[in-house]
Design an enzyme around this catalytic site. Structure first.
Site, PDB file in Angstrom:
ATOM      1  N   CYS A 103     -76.367  17.103 -29.481  1.00 23.74           N
ATOM      2  CA  CYS A 103     -77.016  18.124 -28.663  1.00 23.74           C
ATOM      3  C   CYS A 103     -76.226  18.187 -27.359  1.00 23.74           C
ATOM      4  CB  CYS A 103     -78.463  17.693 -28.426  1.00 23.74           C
ATOM      5  SG  CYS A 103     -79.331  18.703 -27.233  1.00 23.74           S
ATOM      6  N   CYS A 110     -79.958  24.503 -14.699  1.00 25.83           N
ATOM      7  CA  CYS A 110     -80.392  25.751 -15.339  1.00 25.83           C
ATOM      8  C   CYS A 110     -81.138  26.587 -14.310  1.00 25.83           C
ATOM      9  CB  CYS A 110     -81.300  25.429 -16.519  1.00 25.83           C
ATOM     10  SG  CYS A 110     -81.806  26.896 -17.447  1.00 25.83           S
ATOM     11  N   CYS A 331     -82.995  16.262 -23.095  1.00 27.90           N
ATOM     12  CA  CYS A 331     -81.989  16.389 -22.042  1.00 27.90           C
ATOM     13  C   CYS A 331     -82.561  16.710 -20.672  1.00 27.90           C
ATOM     14  CB  CYS A 331     -80.983  17.440 -22.433  1.00 27.90           C
ATOM     15  SG  CYS A 331     -79.672  16.711 -23.385  1.00 27.90           S
TER      16      CYS A 331
HETATM   17 FE1  SF4 Z   1     -83.488  26.086 -18.853  1.00 26.88          FE
HETATM   18 FE2  SF4 Z   1     -85.014  24.057 -19.584  1.00 26.88          FE
HETATM   19 FE3  SF4 Z   1     -85.969  26.544 -19.654  1.00 26.88          FE
HETATM   20 FE4  SF4 Z   1     -84.094  25.789 -21.433  1.00 26.88          FE
HETATM   21  S1  SF4 Z   1     -86.165  24.982 -21.253  1.00 26.88           S
HETATM   22  S2  SF4 Z   1     -84.176  27.688 -20.237  1.00 26.88           S
HETATM   23  S3  SF4 Z   1     -82.901  24.363 -20.163  1.00 26.88           S
HETATM   24  S4  SF4 Z   1     -85.333  25.449 -17.820  1.00 26.88           S
END
Ligand code: SF4
Ligand code: SAH
Length: 340
Positions: A103, A110, A331
């Site tokens: 992964c 993000c 993660c």
């Molecule tokens: Fe970003 Fe986490 Fe949402 Fe995926 S789950 S879009 S990595 S904030």
């Protein structure tokens, strides 16, 4: 400086021949890149002049192992990698009966800010290049001394917010001159960046697509996933339908089961309705508890009731097995816990 690991064989050939080197050298260089060398000096059969040229004009993207955690429960391995500029990303290698799956991360952080996600809570630094995605696989393969057969883009970051690099990565990783991992063995996961779902459908690749759904009405989804305020469920489901019709491939919907938030029997009924007549599979995932968030896993009996309702309506679904639970394998959590 040229990011040489982001180049394919033709591009390396052009770079070398335009600078006076023989064509066959390109393949030699690529073989070393695929072997995961971290220095041009390690390229044994390459003449000194070419090494000097490469050193002055190109660089080797790397993912240096900063920390490694091995699960005592199921041999899942989690890496914290340091990139060339001191940024950190995570990857996780899991063992399945069909081989090893990695992964990988697609961004440092993000922008999407999902409320249940450790990465989303840590903000955004930058996109990863295609070569930095490749480097995560190479570093793990070298460290574990085995071939990785499957790749999921479900680590840190939103792949469709880094679309061009991700598409370049898919081309490179599946090329027989590179890691030669077939598209059918690769899965991209998106939180629902609708225009990119259309673009990706039009590419008609053999790559698998997962969509993180996590709620069945706009109010709840917008609360936990801000992207829903821009692309609501109606737009998202339309794009997913387009994808399945265009590619003839099923979509996997990821649904993190959060106690008291999205796990009632009514939610299951609405989910079945939402996904009726769509070629898909639903993955129910007991949510991972993340520091700074009060979300808790659904109770086993809610999970089972949810699953039963989906199957009663003919929606293909499974509860995802949790791997590496002793090392916080999802993660974003290792980086967050280390404050880097
Ligand atoms: Fe970003 Fe986490 Fe949402 Fe995926 S789950 S879009 S990595 S904030
Ligand atoms: N940004 C992409 C891919 C990375 S996240 C996406 O959101 O799809 C990979 C998956 O992990 C997504 O399905 C995401 O919703 C899920 N996820 C994030 N935090 C989680 C948590 N705390 N528990 C369970 N799943 C989580």
């Amino acid at each position: 400086m040229v990011d040489i690991k982001s180049l394919d064989l033709n591009e390396i050939t052009d770079l070398l021949t335009l600078n006076g080197f023989e064509k066959y050298r390109a393949k030699q260089v690529l073989t070393w890149l695929n072997a995961g060398v971290v220095s041009f000096d390690d390229m044994k059969n390459i003449p000194k002049t070419l090494k000097e040229f490469l050193k002055s004009n190109t660089y080797l993207a790397c993912a240096k192992i900063e920390r490694k955690l091995v699960s005592k429960l199921d041999a899942t391995v989690k890496y914290l990698f340091k990139m060339y500029d001191g940024e950190y990303v995570e990857s996780v290698v899991m063992e399945y009966h069909h081989g090893s799956t990695i992964c990988i991360s697609t961004q440092v952080g993000c922008k999407m800010g999902c409320d249940f996600c450790a990465t989303g809570k840590s903000g955004f630094s930058r996109n990863l290049t295609a070569s930095e995605m490749i480097a995560q696989i190479q570093s793990a393969q070298m460290d574990l001394n085995k071939r990785i057969s499957n790749v999921v883009l479900m680590g840190m970051g939103e792949p469709f917010d880094n679309y061009e690099n991700v598409i370049k990565f898919l081309q490179l990783v599946s090329s027989e001159n590179s890691l030669n991992i077939g598209m059918r063995h690769i899965t991209i996961s998106t939180c629902g960046i609708v225009p990119k779902i259309y673009d990706f459908a039009d590419l008609k690749t053999q790559c698998n697509l997962s969509v993180s759904l996590h709620a069945v009405n706009d109010k709840k989804r917008s609360e936990i996933m801000p992207i829903n305020r821009k692309y609501n469920l109606d737009k998202l489901i339309k794009a997913c339908r387009y994808y399945t019709q265009k590619t003839n491939r099923r979509i996997t919907f990821e649904y993190a089961m959060i106690h008291g938030v999205n796990d009632t029997e009514a939610d299951a009924e609405n989910l079945a309705k939402l996904l009726s007549n769509i070629l898909c599979h639903v993955n129910l995932i007991p949510v991972n508890t993340v520091t700074g968030s009060s979300y808790q896993k659904s109770k086993n009996k809610s999970l089972e009731a949810f699953l039963n309702i989906l199957s009663k309506h003919g929606v293909n679904s499974t509860i995802r097995r949790t791997l590496g639970s002793d090392i916080n394998a999802s993660c974003g959590q290792l980086k967050r816990s280390m404050n880097c």
